[in-house]
Motif scaffolding. Sequence first.
Motif, PDB file in Angstrom:
ATOM      1  N   THR A  50       0.859  -1.186   0.000  1.00  0.00           N
ATOM      2  CA  THR A  50       0.000   0.000   0.000  1.00  0.00           C
ATOM      3  C   THR A  50       0.896   1.237   0.000  1.00  0.00           C
ATOM      4  O   THR A  50       0.944   1.984   0.979  1.00  0.00           O
ATOM      5  N   PRO A  51       1.612   1.486  -1.102  1.00  0.00           N
ATOM      6  CA  PRO A  51       2.583   2.584  -1.130  1.00  0.00           C
ATOM      7  C   PRO A  51       1.906   3.944  -1.285  1.00  0.00           C
ATOM      8  O   PRO A  51       0.779   4.052  -1.782  1.00  0.00           O
ATOM      9  N   SER A  52       2.613   4.974  -0.866  1.00  0.00           N
ATOM     10  CA  SER A  52       2.192   6.337  -1.168  1.00  0.00           C
ATOM     11  C   SER A  52       2.431   6.597  -2.651  1.00  0.00           C
ATOM     12  O   SER A  52       3.116   5.831  -3.342  1.00  0.00           O
ATOM     13  N   ALA A  53       1.894   7.707  -3.145  1.00  0.00           N
ATOM     14  CA  ALA A  53       2.109   8.065  -4.546  1.00  0.00           C
ATOM     15  C   ALA A  53       3.599   8.267  -4.832  1.00  0.00           C
ATOM     16  O   ALA A  53       4.108   7.867  -5.887  1.00  0.00           O
ATOM     17  N   ALA A  54       4.305   8.873  -3.873  1.00  0.00           N
ATOM     18  CA  ALA A  54       5.735   9.104  -4.067  1.00  0.00           C
ATOM     19  C   ALA A  54       6.508   7.788  -4.107  1.00  0.00           C
ATOM     20  O   ALA A  54       7.421   7.605  -4.930  1.00  0.00           O
ATOM     21  N   ASP A  55       6.146   6.851  -3.224  1.00  0.00           N
ATOM     22  CA  ASP A  55       6.828   5.552  -3.210  1.00  0.00           C
ATOM     23  C   ASP A  55       6.509   4.760  -4.478  1.00  0.00           C
ATOM     24  O   ASP A  55       7.374   4.051  -5.011  1.00  0.00           O
ATOM     25  N   MET A  56       5.282   4.866  -4.971  1.00  0.00           N
ATOM     26  CA  MET A  56       4.935   4.186  -6.230  1.00  0.00           C
ATOM     27  C   MET A  56       5.788   4.737  -7.368  1.00  0.00           C
ATOM     28  O   MET A  56       6.336   3.970  -8.171  1.00  0.00           O
ATOM     29  N   ARG A  57       5.908   6.055  -7.439  1.00  0.00           N
ATOM     30  CA  ARG A  57       6.703   6.666  -8.506  1.00  0.00           C
ATOM     31  C   ARG A  57       8.164   6.252  -8.394  1.00  0.00           C
ATOM     32  O   ARG A  57       8.809   5.937  -9.409  1.00  0.00           O
ATOM     33  N   GLN A  58       8.687   6.226  -7.172  1.00  0.00           N
ATOM     34  CA  GLN A  58      10.083   5.827  -6.974  1.00  0.00           C
ATOM     35  C   GLN A  58      10.294   4.384  -7.422  1.00  0.00           C
ATOM     36  O   GLN A  58      11.282   4.066  -8.100  1.00  0.00           O
TER      37      GLN A  58
END
Length: 348
Positions: A50-58
């Motif tokens: 369940t990543p944050s948007a920033a973690d998904m992008r990274q």
Amino acid sequence: MTDAKTLSFSLPGDINTLTGGYIYDRRMVEGLREQGRTVNVVALPDSFPTPSAADMRQALDTLQALPPDQAVIIDGLAFGALDPQGVAAIRAPIVAMIHHPLAQESALPADLADHLWRTERANLAHARHVLVPSPHTRDMLIKRYDVPADRITVARPGTDRPRNGAAPLDPPLILSVGILHPRKGHDVLIAALATLTDLDWRAVIVGNPWDATHVAALEAMVAASGLYTRLTLAGRVDADRLAELYTQASIFALATRYEGYGIVFDEALSHGLPIVSTHAGAVPDTVPADAGLLVAPDDAPALAQALRHMLTDRVDRSARAAAAARAGAALPGWADTARLAGEVLDAV
């Protein structure tokens, strides 16, 4: 042309995390390196699935930057939750490693389970091949996720042979091993043990804490049941202590609500321990019928009855222990697991 001798292995967080899935990943990396392959471990943010948007992008930036001529094995804890459009843009040939589908996790809100089912199903269509630990997981991916059977390889987890012989304690020790997470059903085990106070036994639950709230709930259950002098929530222990507990135990018990495989069952078999568990997921395929007693998930009275039988019928317990030892002696090693993965990589 793909370079099968060099690859990336991508997973969320630290590969040394003490759960069955991470142990599988770590031993797979070690086995592939022993074959002479160069394996680059690529850590993604540990917030998956369940990543944050920033973690998904990274995560997607990291995976999309991998070279197109080297395969990447992506652990399912991240793979099933990645944005499908981003997965489609990964240039490296993808081998997905699915321990169990993310939507099968316990205690998920219905909308999150549906979201994870959709993303994992979409992402699996982009995988060149899929590695799974059990026939149960393979069958689920075929039936519910539309993965062609010829793109799935079962690479059963390996097992290390015990270093020491059995030295069971008196009174009998009931050992449970599994991350302190709702899916493992430790609450059901505690409820079952609370009805067996007329018998003489001790119990230890070993597992890496999942979160403080769940651990506190388990501790409160133990306190309320009055079992605090007989039942220990040991949390995380080192390898030597865990090996010692396996040699001291007489029964292995895990009231799991779901398993895509369950490495701890193989560990119990290799130590010749009779098993009390549930019919959930891959457990019936992993635990031989003559080596254990399986009951329905979330049925504390049935689990208690099975444990009572194991504690009081020493003849049957010995017979099931002998069957467990026979099954454990026939289990594959980690080199066998890595060999199957290597064959997949060579064919990509």
